[in-house]
Design an enzyme around this catalytic site. Structure first.
Site, PDB file in Angstrom:
ATOM      1  N   GLY A 258       4.907  17.127  -1.407  1.00  0.00           N
ATOM      2  CA  GLY A 258       5.741  15.958  -1.154  1.00  0.00           C
ATOM      3  C   GLY A 258       7.175  16.177  -1.584  1.00  0.00           C
ATOM      4  N   GLY A 274       3.506   4.222  -0.261  1.00  0.00           N
ATOM      5  CA  GLY A 274       2.860   4.366  -1.562  1.00  0.00           C
ATOM      6  C   GLY A 274       3.428   3.392  -2.570  1.00  0.00           C
ATOM      7  CD  GLU A 296       3.543   0.184   4.927  1.00  0.00           C
ATOM      8  OE1 GLU A 296       2.691  -0.720   4.950  1.00  0.00           O
ATOM      9  OE2 GLU A 296       3.450   1.215   5.590  1.00  0.00           O
ATOM     10  CG  LEU A 297       8.141   1.387  -1.347  1.00  0.00           C
ATOM     11  CD1 LEU A 297       9.339   1.334  -2.276  1.00  0.00           C
ATOM     12  CD2 LEU A 297       7.501   2.767  -1.344  1.00  0.00           C
ATOM     13  CB  CYS A 330       1.336  -2.887   0.594  1.00  0.00           C
ATOM     14  SG  CYS A 330       1.172  -2.920   2.385  1.00  0.00           S
TER      15      CYS A 330
END
Length: 370
Positions: A258, A274, A296-297, A330
């Site tokens: 990553g 994540g 996108e958290l 989420c």
């Protein structure tokens, strides 16, 4: 290697000394769920006891060998050899070369290839849904539903491939006009989370592919079999159309891979899904190279219930929003803000509803909470 069963230390030593090496290997391999006839459908997805976690037109992987476990029963499913930094370098180079081919394919034709990917996913929807239930722990209905999300966004992307917008502007020069044309970025990296390992990649890849980009995917370390299975399906479509497999490359691994993606200027856009703390780190690394990123958290969602609310709807909505996907997404509701006049009734009915929530094997159709 993990040991399963109840043995004393002495009995372990005795067992190891009296078994032949071949028998020990056979017993170790047979302990994997993929070798159990009950889970024979795993092999229909192209999976085996030992799988490669890197793909860039050909399968490889020279990193650490990891074992994927079912979170519901703690049993090992199969093994995956992750991508090493050397594998990553091969993948990024192959992706860039594949982009030179893919970007020249007319958008409607790219849409046709993506449509075929959707058909391949439809064919394997049930098996992929079961794999998600087994490896992620979400119930089968949600596993199949997530594959359907991928298929649905593909349908949208196919239509998009024939409708790219581009404005025409008037020019101050006689007999001239100004045209706006959108061009693909190049390599789009996707780092996806464990809780939605199919849909999140599908949302990113479907749109990116029809726009002329190629994908470089790192799935979550805890769900490597999903990543391998999906890549096998996509690569079969690319191969059938005589296109480079590296259009959809895979570099399964951990934080080391990553980090390489975040810092690599050859990754033209990085999408990360994540936790908020890790997303912050990723964004900082990409910003240091003036790169583009999508995040996108996690969230901290609340239901606000007024005194005139429909209590039946509140209870049903809260139960689904809190317990769906075992509360690990989420959009999970984490707080209830209740008007004091309805507080006791809502809490009482929620307690009763939770008492009826069936928890168990996510592959069992009667289970509501995996």
């Amino acid at each position: 290697m993990a040991t399963f069963g109840i043995f004393s230390r002495a009995s372990k030593v005795l067992t190891l000394r009296t078994q032949s090496p071949v028998l020990r290997i056979h017993r170790a391999m047979s302990s994997l769920l993929i070798e159990d006839p009950k889970y024979s459908w795993l092999k229909d997805l192209g999976l085996s006891s030992s799988n490669n976690g890197a793909y860039y037109g050909k399968w490889g992987g020279s990193g650490e060998e990891t074992t994927s476990y079912c979170p519901a029963n703690k049993q090992p499913i199969a093994k995956v050899t992750q991508a090493s930094p050397a594998d990553y370098e091969k993948a990024i180079q192959a992706s860039r070369e594949a982009w030179n081919v893919w970007a020249d394919v007319p958008a409607p034709q790219r849409g046709e290839i993506v449509r075929q990917m959707g058909e391949a996913l439809r064919k394997h929807k049930n098996a992929l849904g079961k794999l998600e239930a087994l490896e992620v722990g979400k119930i089968l209905a949600e596993g199949e539903g997530e594959v359907q999300e991928y298929i649905d966004i593909i349908d949208y992307a196919v239509g998009l491939s024939r409708m790219f917008a581009g404005h025409v502007f008037p020019s101050e020069r006689p007999s001239h006009l100004l045209m706006e044309q959108w061009n693909p970025l190049g390599v789009v990296g996707a780092i996806t989370a464990y809780n939605f390992p199919v849909a999140v990649y599908g949302w990113n890849s479907s749109i990116a592919l029809v726009c002329g980009n190629v994908m470089l995917w790192k799935g979550a370390p805890t769900t490597p079999l999903v990543s391998v299975a999906i890549t096998k399906i996509l690569s079969s479509v690319l191969e059938a159309n005589n296109l480079p497999g590296a259009i959809c490359s895979l570099v399964q691994g951990g934080a080391d891979i990553g980090t390489l993606m975040a810092q690599d200027t050859r990754v033209n856009l990085l999408s990360f899904t994540g936790s908020t703390p890790v997303g912050h780190k990723v964004s900082m690394m990409v910003q240091e190279r003036f790169g583009k990123f999508l995040l996108e958290l996690g969230g901290n969602n609340a239901l606000i219930v007024n005194e005139d609310a429909d209590i039946e709807m509140v209870v049903r909505s809260a139960l689904f929003a809190c317990a769906g996907t075992a509360g690990q997404r989420c959009t999970t509701t984490r707080r209830l803000m209740l008007h004091e006049s309805v507080h006791d009734e809502v809490v009482g009915r929620l307690v009763k509803a939770y008492g009826q929530l069936r928890v168990g094997d996510p592959l069992d159709a009667e289970t509501l909470y995996g």
